[in-house]
Write a protein that holds these residues in place. Structure first.
Motif: not given
Ligand code: CUA
Length: 339
Positions: A116-120
């Motif tokens: 779930d952790a979005l990248g840049a």
């Protein structure tokens, strides 16, 4: 434990575990992953499978041994001995599953939170599901809408889903994740494609007559090719040349998945053959242009013999801008005359 029971228990367990492991390994259950998220989900899946195989082997060993060893003689009608439980055994068979399930839970939570952790530099894509088509719009490209999903490799993509009618479910097997699309609420899924290629988008929730044809493609491109496509399409769709604009609308909306149109190299069979539009218009008793326009905006107004009503999204034409609709109508008319 009885003396002499270890060897047969082990023997049965190894055979049962071996068969289960062979089935697990011999068949290609999972496609080759194509996203960072799938790369995390696959090992979790195999971790659970290994636990299942071991548990299966133990259960089959104990059950198989008991069936053979303690089988009652055919003429034995007596009751079995009264057994009132075994505290030690009960603690063991409660503790082991508790540990296993807790471990799976912790491992899953780690995978979920990483996935779930979005990248840049997240790419946002709004996905609309309706009976029986997908459409994808790109807010970064002035809402350019397409029927095939194009994604850049190695970039965080946040897909946000809505449904216009019933519950559908978005699934690309190589991305490993499924997400329901539910009318009235918005759902999302995060994907970081990491392999170039063309993959199949499948609706995996029974949604009506056309459920099995509710498919399209997800095309993972290099970031440079993606940017070029995005800007090229945004300008093609709004091109003053109706042929260019219409061809782009036809292609972007995946019309070729269901329709045949020689000019576009499309060979779909679920819907009417668009090379025969002139003949259909005659059957419908309408001028060609009016007929084509009506069939896009109100697909159920005239159903050619041999085809099903309600297969084409009823709201398809309403989702197009006036310019896109005009372009598509002109494109279809000129293409069908050539075809
Ligand atoms: Cu949409 Cu099944």
């Amino acid at each position: 434990m009885r003396r002499g029971s270890i060897a047969p228990l082990l023997g049965i367990g190894i055979v049962a575990g071996g068969i289960a492991a062979a089935v697990a390994l011999a068949l290609p259950w999972l496609p080759t992953p194509a996203s960072n998220e799938a790369d995390r989900i696959d090992p979790l899946f195999w971790f659970v499978i290994v636990i299942c195989i071991v548990v299966f082997a133990v259960v089959i060993a104990v059950m198989g041994y008991s069936i053979i060893r303690f089988r009652a003689a055919p003429d034995d009608d007596s009751d079995g001995p009264p057994v009132h439980g075994h505290t030690g055994l009960e603690i063991v068979w409660t503790l082991i599953p508790t540990l296993l399930v807790t471990t799976i839970g912790i491992y899953s939570a780690i995978v979920l939170s990483r996935n779930d952790a979005l990248g840049a530099n997240v790419l946002h894509v709004n996905v609309t599901a309706q009976q029986f088509a997908w459409s994808f719009s790109y807010p970064d490209a002035k809402g350019l809408t397409t029927g095939t999903l194009r994604l850049p490799k190695d970039r965080s993509v946040l897909l946000t889903f809505t449904s216009k009618d019933v519950i559908h479910s978005f699934w690309v097997p190589e991305f490993s994740q499924k997400q329901d699309t539910v009318p009235g609420i918005s759902t999302s899924v995060h994907i970081t494609p990491n392999r170039l290629g063309t993959f199949t988008v499948i609706c995996t929730e029974l949604c009506g007559l056309g459920h099995s044809i509710m498919r399209t493609q997800a095309i993972v491109m290099t970031p440079a090719a993606f940017d070029k496509w995005l800007h090229g399409q945004a300008s093609a769709v709004s091109s003053p040349d109706s042929g260019v604009a219409g061809a782009a609308v036809f292609k972007n909306n995946g019309c070729g998945a269901c329709h045949t149109l020689s000019a576009a190299g499309a060979t779909g069979k679920a819907g009417p053959d668009l090379d025969k539009l002139a003949a259909y218009a005659t059957s419908a008793g309408k001028p060609l242009e009016d007929f084509v326009r009506q069939s896009i905006v109100d697909p159920n107004a005239y159903i050619e013999k041999g085809y099903h009503p309600n297969l084409m999204p009823a709201t398809f034409g309403k989702a197009l801008s006036k310019q896109e609709l005009d372009g598509l109508v002109q494109y279809l008319i000129s293409s069908s005359k050539k075809g």
